[in-house]
Scaffold this motif. Structure first.
Motif, short mmCIF file in Angstrom:
data_model
loop_
_atom_site.label_atom_id
_atom_site.label_comp_id
_atom_site.label_asym_id
_atom_site.label_seq_id
_atom_site.Cartn_x
_atom_site.Cartn_y
_atom_site.Cartn_z
N ILE A 319 0.91 -1.06 -0.02
CA ILE A 319 0.28 0.02 0.12
C ILE A 319 0.82 0.92 -0.02
N GLU A 320 0.63 2.21 -0.86
CA GLU A 320 1.26 3.20 -1.31
C GLU A 320 0.37 4.55 -0.12
N PRO A 321 2.37 5.28 0.72
CA PRO A 321 1.49 6.49 0.66
C PRO A 321 0.45 7.02 1.15
N SER A 330 -1.70 9.93 -11.80
CA SER A 330 -2.68 10.54 -12.19
C SER A 330 -3.66 9.11 -11.92
N ARG A 331 -3.30 8.37 -10.88
CA ARG A 331 -4.81 7.68 -10.57
C ARG A 331 -5.79 8.16 -9.87
N ARG A 455 -6.13 5.66 -6.05
CA ARG A 455 -6.01 6.21 -4.44
C ARG A 455 -6.51 6.46 -3.54
N ILE A 456 -5.94 7.20 -2.25
CA ILE A 456 -7.26 7.87 -1.27
C ILE A 456 -6.51 8.80 -0.56
N VAL A 457 -6.47 10.24 -1.14
CA VAL A 457 -6.33 10.83 -0.95
C VAL A 457 -6.54 11.87 0.11
N PRO A 458 -7.02 12.35 1.10
CA PRO A 458 -7.94 13.53 1.98
C PRO A 458 -7.94 14.35 1.29
#
Length: 461
Positions: A319-321, A330-331, A455-458
């Motif tokens: 899992i990437e940070p 680009s994801r 990806r999940i970026v808050p």
């Protein structure tokens, strides 16, 4: 053999005899080091200069002066003065050389001390940064902290030492994959007796049922010992839930191949664990009934159980940070999807996992409900799947509602997928029920496994 059996039965008791205290990371800081003296002690003190008394010739005697003694004395005096002058010059040159040598050595020592101080400051800064990362519940830092703590734990007897720890910050959950000894760890002989006909000592086989019971007890003890180690080492209060998967690496006699089935899986919250009296409970009853553990019914046949959480869904290496290169990645950021787009992604994921999905109903909280069918015999069935596009922790009420839907629909299992995480109350409610909770980390891992870019970026607050 009796001693071996007693040792197997006392694994948990032996573990409780040693106090478990989490590592104070500040204690890992190296003490300041002093550069070794660079100036020889003899060079620190100036050499005494030459004294005229050591060079002056004795004066002429009065009588000798009548026969040319004055001239000879004057010659000796001049020669002594020359030697004295030469000695003074050599002493001056030697002192200059000494002072230069001392100055150079002092500079070298100061430079070496500066390098030592810089190295110490850098190491202290790394420790401080590491501690801040652990306290802020960074995925990799916490995983590393517990991995090192568990690696330091001495393994009883000749048990395998392979174990892995993966932290899920969204759910403050630590997943463990722990290698267990196989059934051969239990002595096959119960005793020895003398056979008169053979005139020899022969082994008395241990009943298969007794072997299985001893092994079940050992596995239960090892699971509780792992929980004891994790919560005891949690100095920074970053773990609220632990999932333990006990694996066995052995040869499948039917195929001759090496296999790693999961023989026990359980989930425990800190609150549950802290209420235990470990030195008085029955380990098997505790893991089966209190923690609702799934335990292999036939460990001698390496019959596996399905892990409550596959370690690959929590492995920090997979899992990437969440905040790395977020501006150039680009994801798609799942938190920026619309409900329809998130619905499409979930359907796509379930399809790639081999499930047939049917839309069931649309929720009003940014999530979807659907029914998925797994066509595989025995392990397949009808699954109720609910997905929640959340940034906050999923409330326990959502897990209870899912369980009600499972019962109403007569489904085999309920699956709740979210972009956020779950709290310990949700996990505690799910124990022993046909519910699978997949948080943001698990969702990303599944996407990666099935080649779905995500990806999940808050969002910035």
């Amino acid at each position: 053999m009796a001693e071996r059996v007693l040792a197997l039965q006392g694994v948990l008791t032996a573990a409780l005899a040693t106090e478990v205290r989490g590592t104070d990371l500040q204690r890992l800081k190296r003490a300041p080091r002093r550069a070794p003296p660079a100036v020889p002690e003899a060079d620190l003190v100036p050499r005494p200069g030459p004294m005229w008394a050591a060079f002056a010739p004795p004066g002429p005697r009065p009588v000798v002066g009548w026969f040319g003694g004055e001239r000879r004395y004057a010659r000796r005096l001049a020669e002594a003065e020359d030697r004295f002058a030469e000695a003074i010059e050599r002493h001056r040159a030697a002192e200059e050389t000494r002072r230069t040598r001392v100055a150079r050595a002092t500079r070298d020592q100061a430079e070496q001390q500066r390098r030592l101080d810089d190295a110490t400051a850098e190491q202290h800064a790394r420790i401080d940064e590491y501690q801040r990362a652990v306290e802020s519940r960074d995925r990799r830092a916490v995983s590393r902290y517990f991995q090192k703590a568990l690696d330091r734990a001495a393994e009883p007897l000749d048990f395998p030492r392979r174990r892995r720890a993966g932290y899920v910050p969204e759910s403050t959950l630590l997943a463990l994959e722990w290698d267990l000894p196989d059934l051969t760890v239990v002595p096959a002989e119960a005793a020895y007796r003398y056979d008169k006909e053979r005139d020899s000592v022969v082994p008395v086989p241990r009943p298969d049922k007794e072997i299985r019971l001893l092994y079940q007890q050992l596995v239960a003890q090892l699971a509780l010992r792992a929980l004891h180690l994790v919560f005891g080492n949690d100095r920074y209060d970053v773990v609220e839930t632990v999932v333990f998967n006990g694996m066995v690496e052995s040869v499948d006699l039917a195929t001759g191949r090496m296999v790693r089935p999961c023989l026990i899986t359980l989930r425990a919250t800190r609150e549950q664990f802290q209420s235990l009296v470990l030195d008085q409970l029955d380990p098997v009853a505790c893991v089966r009934h209190y923690f609702a553990a799934e335990v292999s019914r036939h460990p001698e046949e390496l019959q596996p159980v399905e892990p409550l959480l596959d370690f690959d869904l929590a492995d920090p290496r997979a899992i990437e940070p969440m905040d790395v290169i977020s501006e150039i990645d680009s994801r798609p950021n799942l938190l920026e999807l619309t409900p329809d787009e998130f619905e499409h992604l979930v359907h796509n994921l379930l399809s790639r996992m081999g499930l047939e999905t049917r839309l069931f109903r649309r929720g009003n909280d940014g999530g979807i409900d659907c029914v998925a069918y797994d066509p595989r015999p025995i392990t397949g069935g009808k699954f109720v799947v609910q997905a929640k596009l959340y940034t906050r922790t999923v409330p326990p009420s959502a897990v209870r509602d899912l369980f009600g839907t499972v019962l109403d629909a007569g489904a085999t299992k309920g699956i709740l997928i979210t972009t956020s995480g779950f709290g310990p109350s949700s996990y505690q409610f799910a124990n022993g029920k046909p519910l699978q909770l997949i948080d943001g980390t698990g969702l990303l891992a599944l996407c990666h496994q099935h080649d779905i870019p995500a990806r999940i970026v808050p969002r910035a607050s």
